[in-house]
Design a protein around this motif. Sequence first.
Motif, PDB file in Angstrom:
ATOM      1  N   ALA A   1       0.911  -1.111  -0.119  1.00  0.00           N
ATOM      2  CA  ALA A   1      -0.042  -0.051   0.157  1.00  0.00           C
ATOM      3  C   ALA A   1       0.823   1.330   0.104  1.00  0.00           C
ATOM      4  CB  ALA A   1      -0.586  -0.021   1.485  1.00  0.00           C
ATOM      5  N   ALA A   2       0.448   2.159  -0.522  1.00  0.00           N
ATOM      6  CA  ALA A   2       1.935   3.987  -0.862  1.00  0.00           C
ATOM      7  C   ALA A   2       1.356   4.075   0.422  1.00  0.00           C
ATOM      8  CB  ALA A   2       0.946   3.876  -2.719  1.00  0.00           C
ATOM      9  N   TYR A   3      -0.176   4.299   0.639  1.00  0.00           N
ATOM     10  CA  TYR A   3      -0.380   5.411   1.963  1.00  0.00           C
ATOM     11  C   TYR A   3      -0.900   4.533   2.894  1.00  0.00           C
ATOM     12  CZ  TYR A   3       0.377   8.526  -1.485  1.00  0.00           C
ATOM     13  OH  TYR A   3       1.292   9.941  -2.266  1.00  0.00           O
ATOM     14  N   ARG A   4      -0.855   4.413   4.557  1.00  0.00           N
ATOM     15  CA  ARG A   4      -1.151   4.006   5.553  1.00  0.00           C
ATOM     16  C   ARG A   4      -1.945   5.774   6.278  1.00  0.00           C
ATOM     17  NH1 ARG A   4      -0.834  -1.170   8.510  1.00  0.00           N
ATOM     18  NH2 ARG A   4      -2.465  -1.452   8.508  1.00  0.00           N
ATOM     19  N   PHE A   5      -2.764   5.533   7.019  1.00  0.00           N
ATOM     20  CA  PHE A   5      -3.676   6.160   7.742  1.00  0.00           C
ATOM     21  C   PHE A   5      -2.311   6.679   9.257  1.00  0.00           C
ATOM     22  CE2 PHE A   5      -6.028   6.993  11.835  1.00  0.00           C
ATOM     23  CZ  PHE A   5      -6.148   8.408  11.587  1.00  0.00           C
ATOM     24  N   ASP A   6      -1.839   7.428   9.609  1.00  0.00           N
ATOM     25  CA  ASP A   6      -1.589   7.436  10.629  1.00  0.00           C
ATOM     26  C   ASP A   6      -2.442   8.060  11.942  1.00  0.00           C
ATOM     27  OD1 ASP A   6       1.070   6.764  12.095  1.00  0.00           O
ATOM     28  OD2 ASP A   6       0.681   8.573  12.739  1.00  0.00           O
ATOM     29  N   HIS A   7      -2.863   9.696  11.831  1.00  0.00           N
ATOM     30  CA  HIS A   7      -3.421  10.496  13.065  1.00  0.00           C
ATOM     31  C   HIS A   7      -4.187  11.590  12.097  1.00  0.00           C
ATOM     32  CE1 HIS A   7       0.242  12.496  11.901  1.00  0.00           C
ATOM     33  NE2 HIS A   7      -0.691  13.905  12.612  1.00  0.00           N
ATOM     34  N   ILE A   8      -5.440  11.988  13.053  1.00  0.00           N
ATOM     35  CA  ILE A   8      -5.543  12.670  12.248  1.00  0.00           C
ATOM     36  C   ILE A   8      -6.260  13.739  13.689  1.00  0.00           C
ATOM     37  CG2 ILE A   8      -7.869  11.496  12.460  1.00  0.00           C
ATOM     38  CD1 ILE A   8      -8.636  12.966   9.805  1.00  0.00           C
ATOM     39  N   GLN A   9      -6.553  15.524  13.072  1.00  0.00           N
ATOM     40  CA  GLN A   9      -6.913  16.307  14.493  1.00  0.00           C
ATOM     41  C   GLN A   9      -8.147  16.900  13.574  1.00  0.00           C
ATOM     42  OE1 GLN A   9      -3.903  18.273  16.060  1.00  0.00           O
ATOM     43  NE2 GLN A   9      -3.371  17.604  17.818  1.00  0.00           N
ATOM     44  N   ILE A  10      -9.113  16.893  14.324  1.00  0.00           N
ATOM     45  CA  ILE A  10      -9.975  18.163  13.178  1.00  0.00           C
ATOM     46  C   ILE A  10     -10.747  19.260  14.352  1.00  0.00           C
ATOM     47  CG2 ILE A  10     -12.592  17.925  12.966  1.00  0.00           C
ATOM     48  CD1 ILE A  10     -10.831  15.808  11.166  1.00  0.00           C
ATOM     49  N   PHE A  11     -10.916  20.121  13.474  1.00  0.00           N
ATOM     50  CA  PHE A  11     -11.551  21.473  14.261  1.00  0.00           C
ATOM     51  C   PHE A  11     -12.210  21.987  13.907  1.00  0.00           C
ATOM     52  CE2 PHE A  11     -11.580  25.800  15.078  1.00  0.00           C
ATOM     53  CZ  PHE A  11     -11.431  25.918  16.947  1.00  0.00           C
ATOM     54  N   SER A  12     -13.785  22.015  14.191  1.00  0.00           N
ATOM     55  CA  SER A  12     -14.882  21.982  13.568  1.00  0.00           C
ATOM     56  C   SER A  12     -15.753  22.132  14.482  1.00  0.00           C
ATOM     57  CB  SER A  12     -15.324  20.073  12.770  1.00  0.00           C
ATOM     58  OG  SER A  12     -15.981  20.422  12.039  1.00  0.00           O
ATOM     59  N   GLY A  13     -17.321  22.797  13.536  1.00  0.00           N
ATOM     60  CA  GLY A  13     -18.584  23.611  14.372  1.00  0.00           C
ATOM     61  C   GLY A  13     -19.108  23.781  13.409  1.00  0.00           C
TER      62      GLY A  13
ATOM     63  N   ALA B   1       6.808   5.386   2.386  1.00  0.00           N
ATOM     64  CA  ALA B   1       7.545   5.133   1.829  1.00  0.00           C
ATOM     65  C   ALA B   1       8.747   5.859   2.756  1.00  0.00           C
ATOM     66  CB  ALA B   1       8.077   4.595   0.410  1.00  0.00           C
ATOM     67  N   ASP B   2       8.690   7.381   2.382  1.00  0.00           N
ATOM     68  CA  ASP B   2       9.372   7.882   3.141  1.00  0.00           C
ATOM     69  C   ASP B   2       9.147   8.640   4.857  1.00  0.00           C
ATOM     70  OD1 ASP B   2      10.576   8.022   0.728  1.00  0.00           O
ATOM     71  OD2 ASP B   2       9.181  10.101  -0.105  1.00  0.00           O
ATOM     72  N   GLY B   3       8.682   7.516   5.400  1.00  0.00           N
ATOM     73  CA  GLY B   3       8.325   7.914   6.485  1.00  0.00           C
ATOM     74  C   GLY B   3       6.551   8.647   6.770  1.00  0.00           C
TER      75      GLY B   3
END
Length: 511
Positions: free
Chosen positions: A392-404, A418-420
């Motif tokens: 897989a080229a991309y894997r989910f690592d983290h997310i932050q949301i600011f919403s309202g 592949a590059d971190g």
Amino acid sequence: MAEKILIFDTTLRDAEQTPGAALNGAEKLAIAKHLANLNVDVIEAGFPRSSPADFEAVKQIANEVEGPEICALSRIVEKDITDAWEAIKDSTRPRIHTFVGTSEIHIQGIMRSNRETILQRSTEAVGYARSLCATVEFSPMDAARTEPDYLFQIVEATIEAGASIINIPDTVGYAIPSEFGRLIAEIRQNVQNIDRAIISVHCHNDLGLAVANSIEAIKNGARQIECTVNGLGERAGNTSLEEIVMAIRTRRNHFGGVYTDVNASEIVPISRLVSRTMGIPVAPNKAIVGANAFAHSSGIHQDGVIKQRDTFEIINPKEVGLQESQIILSPRSGRNALRHRLSILGYEIEPEQMDSVYDRFLALADKKKEVHDADLEAIMRDEIRTIPVSEAAYRFDHIQIFSGNNISSTATVGLQTADGIVTEAATGDGPVNATYRAIDRVTDLPLKLSDYSIRSVTEGKDAIGEVTVKVEDKGRLIVGHGASTDIIEASAKAYINAINKVIHSQENAGS
Ligand code: KIV
Ligand code: ZN
């Protein structure tokens, strides 16, 4: 003596033509292997001439799937037949299926031809297919609207040319059961050499009559049924595999004792596999495989089923692979309990995958306290990607949301590459839109989102949300899935899953 009805599954060909249901090679192979476990007699693996990707997918299935015959579709065109044969020739049990429209409306409207030419081309095509492959099936497409005398003539000629299976399609789902049954009987009466071929039927469901028409055909001598898992297929779909198989099994005496060799306990698992891989949910009231097919809500019915199951159930749900959940897993459950429960649900976990599955199970069990089968299935659907993690080229690592509700949303998303880990932020109209824009910035692969749906897989406020997306890539729709108790995370994972599939298919097309 009881006669066998051959089950010809065309999920990977007719159902795969459903808009948005296109599958990649790995997905087709996974379904083909399950169809072999289901013990269907024939797998129509695809239409090799339609695209290089389909050619490769059919070839891989022919090479790797043992048990059923592996069939490839072709028009009555020499290069189609050659390609079909090239794709399946390494199968231990190959079959070429060649077809042409034989109704006036097809001969004139599509082929711009005449009956004599179509008859001659059909016999030549069958003869050529037969020179390559021992088993050849011929379909006079739109047979239900074909002038009967011409139908008898072309069936007789193609049997003479070497076809050993004659398939009678109701291509536009126009037939009424009594009339379709009569057509099969008339073919048996009017085609001199019909005893040298098996009669098959291929019914579409435009009037909701595909299963009923197939049943009438069996009663009048058809011995092969073409069908699809979940009844998927062009327009309103085809005869549903699970419905026809369970009708034959449940009402065996009514059919004079005919039977199929289908392993019924694989019906629910394959229905779920096809539904999630094609991204097409099964209607809750769908016979045999719908979520409500064995649910009883009225008090009288519940009371009846508890006292004696067959008061309101004509099929034991275990027969079709529905297990009753007895063990409820919790944060205290160990790996063995998890492995055992997963194997009951049909998932055999490789040792190297167990750590990741167990970690995800514990994270969920900590949040939910009780983990049910539906939770486990959501974890597994999310875990078992068609593209191996390593590719897989991309894997989910983290997310932050600011919403309202009165500000625009901001998402910061980190993806493993592949590059971190690469992190990007974006604003958008709502948290999902902001998330997808942030992901687009990382991948630099702007894709059109054609469909987004979310469903809760269990009940309660802490339920797992499962997101399915469809993205457009060069006119093809690619399906992605993601699951989490956090619906924004599930949304991100579904989009990343689709992106990985697009990249994977582009790499394969280029190789
Ligand atoms: O519906 C149809 O007629 C078909 C043929 C190719 C058998 O799918
Ligand atoms: Zn069809």
